[in-house]
Design a protein around this motif. Structure first.
Motif, PDB file in Angstrom:
ATOM      1  N   GLU B  47      52.047  11.730 -33.070  1.00 43.73           N
ATOM      2  CA  GLU B  47      51.142  12.874 -32.992  1.00 43.73           C
ATOM      3  C   GLU B  47      50.759  13.142 -31.534  1.00 43.73           C
ATOM      4  OE1 GLU B  47      50.132  14.681 -35.487  1.00 43.73           O
ATOM      5  OE2 GLU B  47      50.491  13.477 -37.277  1.00 43.73           O
ATOM      6  N   VAL B  48      50.194  14.316 -31.310  1.00 47.57           N
ATOM      7  CA  VAL B  48      49.725  14.676 -29.965  1.00 47.57           C
ATOM      8  C   VAL B  48      48.748  13.614 -29.438  1.00 47.57           C
ATOM      9  CG1 VAL B  48      48.311  16.370 -28.699  1.00 47.57           C
ATOM     10  CG2 VAL B  48      50.100  17.151 -30.261  1.00 47.57           C
ATOM     11  N   LEU B  49      47.858  13.172 -30.326  1.00 48.66           N
ATOM     12  CA  LEU B  49      46.859  12.181 -29.903  1.00 48.66           C
ATOM     13  C   LEU B  49      47.515  10.874 -29.449  1.00 48.66           C
ATOM     14  CD1 LEU B  49      43.872  11.556 -29.518  1.00 48.66           C
ATOM     15  CD2 LEU B  49      43.760  10.843 -31.906  1.00 48.66           C
ATOM     16  N   LEU B  52      48.545  11.338 -25.946  1.00 49.08           N
ATOM     17  CA  LEU B  52      47.450  11.462 -24.977  1.00 49.08           C
ATOM     18  C   LEU B  52      46.778  10.119 -24.685  1.00 49.08           C
ATOM     19  CD1 LEU B  52      45.622  14.723 -26.150  1.00 49.08           C
ATOM     20  CD2 LEU B  52      46.841  14.417 -23.991  1.00 49.08           C
ATOM     21  N   LYS B  53      46.688   9.290 -25.751  1.00 49.88           N
ATOM     22  CA  LYS B  53      45.934   8.029 -25.624  1.00 49.88           C
ATOM     23  C   LYS B  53      46.393   7.173 -24.449  1.00 49.88           C
ATOM     24  CE  LYS B  53      42.547   7.874 -28.523  1.00 49.88           C
ATOM     25  NZ  LYS B  53      41.158   7.670 -28.036  1.00 49.88           N
ATOM     26  N   PHE B  55      47.509   8.036 -21.582  1.00 51.14           N
ATOM     27  CA  PHE B  55      46.941   8.589 -20.347  1.00 51.14           C
ATOM     28  C   PHE B  55      45.454   8.259 -20.265  1.00 51.14           C
ATOM     29  CE2 PHE B  55      50.667  11.430 -20.866  1.00 51.14           C
ATOM     30  CZ  PHE B  55      51.269  11.200 -19.636  1.00 51.14           C
ATOM     31  N   GLU B  56      44.790   8.360 -21.431  1.00 54.50           N
ATOM     32  CA  GLU B  56      43.362   8.034 -21.474  1.00 54.50           C
ATOM     33  C   GLU B  56      43.139   6.579 -21.067  1.00 54.50           C
ATOM     34  OE1 GLU B  56      41.522   9.103 -25.266  1.00 54.50           O
ATOM     35  OE2 GLU B  56      39.933   7.650 -24.867  1.00 54.50           O
ATOM     36  N   GLU B  57      44.071   5.713 -21.460  1.00 55.95           N
ATOM     37  CA  GLU B  57      43.926   4.278 -21.183  1.00 55.95           C
ATOM     38  C   GLU B  57      44.506   3.882 -19.827  1.00 55.95           C
ATOM     39  OE1 GLU B  57      42.214   2.253 -23.102  1.00 55.95           O
ATOM     40  OE2 GLU B  57      41.824   3.838 -24.561  1.00 55.95           O
ATOM     41  N   GLY B  58      44.963   4.861 -19.069  1.00 54.89           N
ATOM     42  CA  GLY B  58      45.377   4.550 -17.700  1.00 54.89           C
ATOM     43  C   GLY B  58      46.871   4.580 -17.426  1.00 54.89           C
ATOM     44  N   ILE B  91      48.710  20.590 -22.123  1.00 54.59           N
ATOM     45  CA  ILE B  91      47.365  20.008 -21.959  1.00 54.59           C
ATOM     46  C   ILE B  91      47.247  19.394 -20.566  1.00 54.59           C
ATOM     47  CG2 ILE B  91      45.810  18.170 -22.752  1.00 54.59           C
ATOM     48  CD1 ILE B  91      46.804  18.694 -25.613  1.00 54.59           C
ATOM     49  N   GLU B  93      48.906  20.125 -17.904  1.00 53.24           N
ATOM     50  CA  GLU B  93      48.861  21.207 -16.901  1.00 53.24           C
ATOM     51  C   GLU B  93      47.454  21.772 -16.777  1.00 53.24           C
ATOM     52  OE1 GLU B  93      52.123  23.714 -18.240  1.00 53.24           O
ATOM     53  OE2 GLU B  93      52.847  23.784 -16.171  1.00 53.24           O
ATOM     54  N   GLU B  94      46.804  21.943 -17.943  1.00 54.18           N
ATOM     55  CA  GLU B  94      45.441  22.491 -17.915  1.00 54.18           C
ATOM     56  C   GLU B  94      44.476  21.540 -17.217  1.00 54.18           C
ATOM     57  OE1 GLU B  94      43.686  25.309 -20.607  1.00 54.18           O
ATOM     58  OE2 GLU B  94      44.963  24.500 -22.188  1.00 54.18           O
ATOM     59  N   LEU B  95      44.836  20.251 -17.225  1.00 52.84           N
ATOM     60  CA  LEU B  95      43.984  19.264 -16.558  1.00 52.84           C
ATOM     61  C   LEU B  95      44.436  19.043 -15.110  1.00 52.84           C
ATOM     62  CD1 LEU B  95      43.658  16.592 -19.422  1.00 52.84           C
ATOM     63  CD2 LEU B  95      41.987  18.319 -18.749  1.00 52.84           C
ATOM     64  N   ILE B  97      47.257  17.942 -14.134  1.00 52.73           N
ATOM     65  CA  ILE B  97      48.079  16.724 -14.072  1.00 52.73           C
ATOM     66  C   ILE B  97      49.535  17.161 -14.242  1.00 52.73           C
ATOM     67  CG2 ILE B  97      48.642  14.547 -15.259  1.00 52.73           C
ATOM     68  CD1 ILE B  97      45.670  14.406 -16.096  1.00 52.73           C
TER      69      ILE B  97
END
Lengths: 222, 133
Positions: B47-49, B52-53, B55-58, B91, B93-95, B97
């Motif tokens: 999934e998208v999440l 993303l996770k 990146f969230e975790e580094g 997402i 790009e919008e950030l 990154i």
């Protein structure tokens, strides 16, 4: 269902840029079905905000919560013990949700995380189309079960305009002329003559033209 | 000399990419240490999440290694994964990154060399971009 789409991330980031504790609230109703505001999307938005904060060296606490529905006070009440712990609340329900939250919790700073688009349905996976304009007096049975108010660009009730071109609307080649479809369907059902029957002008007082609407059903009021 | 060791998460399909990894192992070809493999039954489940996770975790980069588009055991797994990767690129790009930090690769079960090469190429690409944070 009520169909919505996510707001651009930059717009949401701008809304909450001054806050360090943010609560994102999803809704298990329509916006879950159209994949924009359910628990999955709450997780995606929360993760996006955390990534942005990390990238920019900011500290932010983002909490996630999804209510059964944001348009019913008893479900909204579920967050009464936690909402005051947060400086900002992002609701990713349709436009009803953030308003119900704002009304129930007057001191909360509530922001909309989605743009509510229309009442419609999924014509294909990932594609939604408008079907109802909420006029308050349904007349689709006169038109072969098709709503010209929602689906004709001019909401015409008396037949196509001069902009109908080979079954397409003049506003775009991608938009069907709904009157072309209505007429064909009535011909298929051998009911074309019904379109010639006189109907008095439609009263728009039941639509938005009559001002904000309220519905009271005495048999349900406690 | 660039000392930056990018942390990369690779979501690998059990049916092709992970088989390719076994072939690579048999060929004594080793993955770079900075690439962490997460094995999934089908990339269509990612999934998208999930993307993303990391990146969230580094993590500095993420990639999905799945089947060829016409040979997915579950018909359209890698096609779905590719669409989700595209969504995450938007997402990022919008950030502000670099969207190149996430990619999707179509592999063959028997091509162990390719599996390792993808990891090396991704590592080089992320090294060029530098850390996210």
């Amino acid at each position: 269902m009520i169909v919505a789409e996510p707001k651009p991330i930059k717009e949401i980031l701008e809304m909450v840029k001054d806050f360090k504790k943010v609560l994102i609230i999803g809704c298990k109703g329509c916006v879950t079905v159209c994949n924009v505001g359910g628990s999955k999307e709450v997780g995606i938005l929360a993760s996006t905000l955390r990534i942005d904060a990390k990238k920019n060296g900011k500290k932010i606490e983002v909490e996630e919560h999804t209510l059964e529905r944001q348009c019913d006070p008893e479900y909204v009440d579920e967050i009464k013990d936690i909402i005051n712990d947060y400086e900002a609340v992002i609701s990713i329900a349709c436009g009803v949700g953030p308003q119900f939250l704002s009304e129930r919790f007057p001191s909360a700073r509530v922001f909309p995380g989605v743009n509510t688009k229309f009442m419609g349905g999924a014509t294909e996976h990932g594609i939604w189309s408008e079907r109802c304009a909420g006029c308050g007096q349904c007349v689709i049975h006169y038109f072969g079960g098709i709503c010209p108010i929602a689906r004709c660009s001019k909401s015409l009730l008396n037949g196509p305009c001069g902009g109908s071109d080979h079954g397409k609307c003049e506003i775009s080649k991608d938009v069907d002329c709904i009157w072309d479809i209505i007429v064909r369907k009535m011909m298929e059902q051998d009911r074309l003559d019904e379109l010639l029957e006189f109907k008095p002008p439609k009263s728009w007082t039941t639509a938005r033209d009559g001002g904000p609407r309220q519905l009271i059903r005495e048999e349900l009021v406690i | 000399m660039n000392d930056f060791k990018p942390q990369i998460i690779a979501f690998c399909c059990t049916n092709c990419a992970s088989s390719a990894a076994q072939v690579a192992e048999g060929m004594k070809k080793t993955l770079p240490e900075n690439v962490k493999i997460i094995q999934v039954p089908c990339t269509g489940r990612i999934e998208v999440l999930h993307l993303l996770k990391p990146f969230e975790e580094g993590a500095d980069g993420v990639y999905v290694a799945g089947c060829q588009e016409d040979s997915c055991q579950y018909v359209s797994g890698i096609t779905k994964a590719a669409k989700r990767v595209e969504h995450v690129k938007k997402i990022l790009e919008e950030l502000d990154i670099e969207p190149e930090r996430i990619s999707v690769f179509n592999l063959y079960a028997g091509k162990g060399h390719e599996f390792v090469q993808v990891a090396l190429d991704m590592t080089d690409k992320i090294k060029e971009l530098g850390p996210v944070m």
